[in-house]
Design an enzyme around this catalytic site. Sequence first.
Site, PDB file in Angstrom:
ATOM      1  N   ASP A   1       0.881  -1.170   0.000  1.00 21.74           N
ATOM      2  CA  ASP A   1       0.000   0.000   0.000  1.00 21.74           C
ATOM      3  C   ASP A   1       0.915   1.214   0.000  1.00 21.74           C
ATOM      4  OD1 ASP A   1      -1.565   2.163   0.636  1.00 21.74           O
ATOM      5  OD2 ASP A   1      -2.569   1.217   2.350  1.00 21.74           O
TER       6      ASP A   1
ATOM      7  N   ASN B   1      16.559  -8.179  -0.130  1.00 21.50           N
ATOM      8  CA  ASN B   1      15.337  -8.989  -0.129  1.00 21.50           C
ATOM      9  C   ASN B   1      14.207  -8.097   0.364  1.00 21.50           C
ATOM     10  OD1 ASN B   1      13.238 -10.861   0.651  1.00 21.50           O
ATOM     11  ND2 ASN B   1      14.796 -12.467   0.629  1.00 21.50           N
TER      12      ASN B   1
ATOM     13  N   GLN C   1      -6.404 -27.942 -10.376  1.00 22.79           N
ATOM     14  CA  GLN C   1      -6.679 -29.040 -11.321  1.00 22.79           C
ATOM     15  C   GLN C   1      -5.569 -30.110 -11.337  1.00 22.79           C
ATOM     16  OE1 GLN C   1     -10.183 -27.021 -12.492  1.00 22.79           O
ATOM     17  NE2 GLN C   1      -9.629 -29.070 -13.043  1.00 22.79           N
TER      18      GLN C   1
ATOM     19  N   ASP D   1      -6.715  -0.465  -1.210  1.00 21.37           N
ATOM     20  CA  ASP D   1      -5.585   0.468  -1.256  1.00 21.37           C
ATOM     21  C   ASP D   1      -4.247  -0.216  -1.528  1.00 21.37           C
ATOM     22  OD1 ASP D   1      -5.249  -0.766   1.186  1.00 21.37           O
ATOM     23  OD2 ASP D   1      -5.555   1.034   2.392  1.00 21.37           O
TER      24      ASP D   1
ATOM     25  N   HIS E   1      -7.938   5.534   3.195  1.00 19.96           N
ATOM     26  CA  HIS E   1      -7.338   4.212   2.926  1.00 19.96           C
ATOM     27  C   HIS E   1      -8.231   3.382   2.007  1.00 19.96           C
ATOM     28  CE1 HIS E   1      -3.985   4.352   5.784  1.00 19.96           C
ATOM     29  NE2 HIS E   1      -4.788   4.972   6.624  1.00 19.96           N
TER      30      HIS E   1
ATOM     31  N   GLN F   1       3.174   4.227   2.712  1.00 18.34           N
ATOM     32  CA  GLN F   1       2.971   3.734   4.082  1.00 18.34           C
ATOM     33  C   GLN F   1       3.577   2.348   4.349  1.00 18.34           C
ATOM     34  OE1 GLN F   1      -1.355   3.312   5.021  1.00 18.34           O
ATOM     35  NE2 GLN F   1      -0.954   1.131   4.878  1.00 18.34           N
TER      36      GLN F   1
ATOM     37  N   LYS G   1      -2.129  -2.477   8.110  1.00 19.38           N
ATOM     38  CA  LYS G   1      -2.440  -3.900   8.167  1.00 19.38           C
ATOM     39  C   LYS G   1      -1.673  -4.644   7.083  1.00 19.38           C
ATOM     40  CE  LYS G   1      -5.180  -6.532  10.478  1.00 19.38           C
ATOM     41  NZ  LYS G   1      -4.819  -6.678  11.866  1.00 19.38           N
TER      42      LYS G   1
ATOM     43  N   TYR H   1       2.372   0.543  14.906  1.00 23.28           N
ATOM     44  CA  TYR H   1       1.361   0.380  13.877  1.00 23.28           C
ATOM     45  C   TYR H   1       1.706   1.148  12.609  1.00 23.28           C
ATOM     46  CZ  TYR H   1      -2.989   0.468  11.347  1.00 23.28           C
ATOM     47  OH  TYR H   1      -3.935   0.338  10.364  1.00 23.28           O
TER      48      TYR H   1
ATOM     49  N   ASP I   1      -7.952  -7.270   1.119  1.00 21.22           N
ATOM     50  CA  ASP I   1      -7.710  -5.958   1.722  1.00 21.22           C
ATOM     51  C   ASP I   1      -8.462  -5.849   3.038  1.00 21.22           C
ATOM     52  OD1 ASP I   1      -6.605  -3.393   1.938  1.00 21.22           O
ATOM     53  OD2 ASP I   1      -8.413  -2.473   1.104  1.00 21.22           O
TER      54      ASP I   1
HETATM   55  C1  F6R Z   1      -7.220  -0.468   8.236  1.00 20.38           C
HETATM   56  C2  F6R Z   1      -7.025   0.842   7.592  1.00 20.38           C
HETATM   57  C3  F6R Z   1      -7.962   1.945   7.930  1.00 20.38           C
HETATM   58  C4  F6R Z   1      -7.274   2.952   8.842  1.00 20.38           C
HETATM   59  C5  F6R Z   1      -8.249   4.067   9.254  1.00 20.38           C
HETATM   60  C6  F6R Z   1      -7.560   5.139  10.100  1.00 20.38           C
HETATM   61  O1  F6R Z   1      -6.245  -1.372   7.834  1.00 20.38           O
HETATM   62  O2  F6R Z   1      -6.110   1.056   6.832  1.00 20.38           O
HETATM   63  O3  F6R Z   1      -9.144   1.459   8.477  1.00 20.38           O
HETATM   64  O4  F6R Z   1      -6.788   2.318   9.992  1.00 20.38           O
HETATM   65  O5  F6R Z   1      -8.787   4.695   8.111  1.00 20.38           O
HETATM   66  O6  F6R Z   1      -6.504   5.653   9.369  1.00 20.38           O
HETATM   67  P1  F6R Z   1      -5.595   6.880   9.889  1.00 20.38           P
HETATM   68  O7  F6R Z   1      -5.097   6.492  11.257  1.00 20.38           O
HETATM   69  O8  F6R Z   1      -4.522   6.969   8.869  1.00 20.38           O
HETATM   70  O9  F6R Z   1      -6.492   8.089   9.934  1.00 20.38           O
HETATM   71 MG    MG Z   2      -3.691   2.447   3.330  1.00 17.71          MG
HETATM   72 MG    MG Z   3      -4.931  -2.332   2.382  1.00 17.32          MG
END
Ligand code: F6R
Ligand code: MG
Ligand code: MG
Length: 365
Positions: free
Chosen positions: A11, A104, A241, A52, A18, A94, A231, A228, A131
Amino acid sequence: MKTTISVIKADVGSVAGHGLAHPALLDKCEEFLAKAREEELLEDYYITNCGDDTELIMTHRQGEENEEIHELAFNAFMAATEVARELKLYGAGQDLLSDTFSGNIKGMGPGCAEMEFKERPSDPVVVFCMDKTEPGAFNMPLFKMFADPFNTAGLVIDPSLHNGYKFEIFDVMEHRKVTMSCPEEMYDALALLGSTGRYVIKRIIRKDDNEIAAAVSTERLNLMAGKYVGKDDPVAIVRAQSGFPAAGEVVEPFAFPHLVGGWMRGSHNGPLMPVGQKDAYPVRFDGPPRVIALGFQIADCKLIGPADMFDDPAYDPARKQAAEIADYMRRHGPFEPHRLPADEMEYTSLPGVLEKLESRFESME
Ligand code: F6R
Ligand code: MG
Ligand code: MG
């Protein structure tokens, strides 16, 4: 001569929020991959997106974990990040944890599923992209494909599948792995695979001849980065097959929209909705989580296809059910089991709240 399929995804920016990888990012990646095909590093490629995430599906003769292939994907994502910054797309770059390539792509943010095999006279392959969820979301469908006779009739009635498959299972917390054989060790395997946040299927191998059957991206971006950073929306490659589950058995598990971790802020359980490419855009509450299935024939290392396999009215009931489950789960608001348990949430304000309340907590002993 062997064929390698590498699916590498990241992403690197989306619109609005997102949501959806912008076409300009896919175009930028196309420039890099087209050049690599001209220079004969790649034999073929197909670029797509699920929500995304931008996915590079590549075929080549260089084998798995090849430095040049990984660097190509990294450079394409870096250039796409530049475009994302110019367009002020959301979350530009991101998933790229570093701006210099170091041999790698694994460990640098992007997810990666690869397999090398000698082509059969006709070799169907399905590439799945998800996603707003995590690699463990593949545990249940892959288990059903390769170990559940109620899903895959061939396990019972086709001698070429009857001996079963081995599952290579990663413990993503302890960075170790174990290989388990089904059907003999089915109950033990399920004891692990039910913990989808920790034990994830990395690879499936046919027991008869150790032929590769499936490969999954198992990167856990949030664990790698130590904080964080999004994801780890996963991808998987599954062969179909003649000695593997039929294409229809490969997609059958997704007729049940099972609950997966992810969705809003990577911190909620929700149904996995199987969709055609045109609906690979999670909107409601940043979801519900989506999966697409692209079917290819591999012909002398070229990708013939794709067939957009979930763009099928037979999946309408699953989509409708997923929408209904989404509604039902949403009504729990901030309560479990919609919200994930505290230790599985991508981020939480709980420690801060507890700290603030520390002096007000009274012992009840
Ligand atoms: C889940 C995802 C979205 C963001 C949410 C908050 O994987 O990407 O749900 O977590 O939109 O995003 P921020 O913290 O960037 O505002
Ligand atoms: Mg994103
Ligand atoms: Mg994603």
